[in-house]
Design an enzyme around this catalytic site. Structure first.
Site, mmCIF file in Angstrom:
data_model
loop_
_atom_site.group_PDB
_atom_site.id
_atom_site.type_symbol
_atom_site.label_atom_id
_atom_site.label_comp_id
_atom_site.label_asym_id
_atom_site.label_seq_id
_atom_site.Cartn_x
_atom_site.Cartn_y
_atom_site.Cartn_z
ATOM 1 N N SER A 161 16.367 48.616 60.251
ATOM 2 C CA SER A 161 16.836 49.068 61.566
ATOM 3 C C SER A 161 18.324 48.797 61.810
ATOM 4 C CB SER A 161 15.988 48.467 62.698
ATOM 5 O OG SER A 161 14.649 48.931 62.603
ATOM 6 N N GLU A 205 8.407 49.827 50.732
ATOM 7 C CA GLU A 205 7.489 50.980 50.800
ATOM 8 C C GLU A 205 6.835 51.221 49.445
ATOM 9 O OE1 GLU A 205 10.332 53.620 52.616
ATOM 10 O OE2 GLU A 205 10.198 52.417 54.445
ATOM 11 N N GLU A 251 15.244 42.975 53.124
ATOM 12 C CA GLU A 251 14.732 43.899 54.139
ATOM 13 C C GLU A 251 13.404 43.367 54.672
ATOM 14 O OE1 GLU A 251 16.347 48.168 53.591
ATOM 15 O OE2 GLU A 251 14.634 47.967 52.255
ATOM 16 N N ASN A 256 19.610 54.972 52.260
ATOM 17 C CA ASN A 256 18.350 55.340 51.609
ATOM 18 C C ASN A 256 17.740 56.481 52.407
ATOM 19 O OD1 ASN A 256 15.836 55.543 50.485
ATOM 20 N ND2 ASN A 256 15.148 53.495 51.083
ATOM 21 N N LYS A 288 15.199 58.181 51.747
ATOM 22 C CA LYS A 288 13.721 58.208 51.660
ATOM 23 C C LYS A 288 13.245 59.637 51.424
ATOM 24 C CE LYS A 288 13.513 53.953 54.297
ATOM 25 N NZ LYS A 288 12.794 53.084 55.234
ATOM 26 N N HIS A 295 11.488 48.475 46.610
ATOM 27 C CA HIS A 295 11.527 48.703 48.056
ATOM 28 C C HIS A 295 10.146 48.404 48.643
ATOM 29 C CE1 HIS A 295 11.809 50.660 51.933
ATOM 30 N NE2 HIS A 295 13.118 50.593 51.798
ATOM 31 N N GLY A 297 12.256 50.607 60.006
ATOM 32 C CA GLY A 297 11.787 51.779 60.734
ATOM 33 C C GLY A 297 11.169 51.456 62.082
HETATM 34 P P1 13P Z 1 15.495 51.756 58.543
HETATM 35 O O1 13P Z 1 16.982 51.579 58.582
HETATM 36 O O2 13P Z 1 15.037 53.129 58.919
HETATM 37 O O3 13P Z 1 14.774 50.642 59.263
HETATM 38 O O4 13P Z 1 15.062 51.608 56.987
HETATM 39 C C1 13P Z 1 15.510 50.515 56.267
HETATM 40 C C2 13P Z 1 15.181 50.721 54.848
HETATM 41 O O5 13P Z 1 14.021 50.671 54.458
HETATM 42 C C3 13P Z 1 16.277 51.025 53.924
HETATM 43 O O6 13P Z 1 15.850 50.941 52.603
#
Ligand code: 13P
Length: 257
Positions: free
Chosen positions: A216, A101, A171, A13, A15, A99, A177
């Site tokens: 992560s 976010e 997740e 992803n 982002k 997601h 992150g």
């Molecule tokens: P990270 O791997 O940066 O923690 O992000 C995970 C994520 O949100 C993947 O969709």
């Protein structure tokens, strides 16, 4: 009872990172770094504006493409929205739905996630339904209530044939992150609970459903995660932004495949 073999899936992803040039270069490096045939399914999710460019770069390779989101309506007066038919047109075969976010920063509710998953299924895009608890929810012992509630909202009342076309990504919000990865056995326990919940709906489809872990995931922690029997791959954020960190994660999934 024999253990079903699920083909691992590793999705990157990206982002809100990488414009056209960087996306194209990264797509090529990833595709070029995979064995052929590749026992693991690999998918990348670029920004909307790079989808067509990445699709062209990936043509003829084994790497698939996902969108990071979609709107549930096909067309109409929905300024700024992108629909499932348009994502198919751009070359997507997967779409991330719900997601954290989107849930946390853009106010997406369980009901929206369900409608988005339905729109994806209607157009034969595979929804990767993201679920996960916040730190506060984990600390008060509500992890399974929250996660299974999100699963019920996205999956409840669907028939078994829909389940065949879906993927779940667990997740934990506190692991995204932050560099704080869930302990492999804790993630495994949540994956088992998700599968058990869906087994009530459709036992055979649930046994074959792929449940990815995200939060992560890095080359140095992925091996232990992938050793868990119910972790069927990874949804990778930060470490998917460079082939040098993404390909070793795929390699770990290949070792398990
Ligand atoms: P990270 O791997 O940066 O923690 O992000 C995970 C994520 O949100 C993947 O969709």
């Amino acid at each position: 009872m024999s253990i079903p073999r699920r083909r691992p899936l590793v999705a990157g992803n990206w982002k809100l990172h990488h414009g056209l040039h960087a996306s194209e270069a990264l797509a090529r490096s990833i595709a070029g770094g995979l064995p052929s045939p590749c026992p693991v399914e690999v998918v990348v999710a670029p920004v909307y504006t790079a989808l067509a460019t990445v699709a062209a770069a990936l043509r003829g390779t084994s790497v698939g493409m996902s969108s990071q989101d979609l709107h549930w309506e096909d067309r109409g007066a929905f300024t700024g929205a992108v629909s499932a038919p348009l994502l198919k047109d751009a070359g997507c075969t997967y779409v991330l739905v719900g997601h954290s976010e989107r849930r946390q920063l853009f106010g997406e509710r369980d009901e929206d996630v369900r409608r988005k998953a339905s729109a994806a299924l209607r157009h034969r895009l595979v929804p990767i339904v993201c679920v996960g608890e916040t730190l506060e929810e984990r600390e008060r012992g509500a992890t399974l209530d929250v996660v299974l509630g999100q699963v019920d909202a996205a999956f409840g009342d669907r028939d078994a044939s829909a389940l065949d076309q879906m993927v779940v990504a667990y997740e934990p919000v506190w692991a995204i992150g932050t560099g704080k990865v869930a302990r492999a056995e804790d993630a495994q326990a949540v994956h088992v609970a998700i599968r058990a919940r869906l087994t009530r709906m459709a036992p055979e489809a649930a046994a074959m459903l792929r449940i990815l872990y995200g939060g992560s995931v890095k080359p140095d922690n992925v091996v232990e995660l992938m050793q868990q029997p119910d972790i069927d791959g990874a949804l990778v954020g930060g470490a998917s932004l460079e082939a040098a960190s993404f390909l070793p994660i795929v390699q770990a999934a290949i070792a398990r495949a």
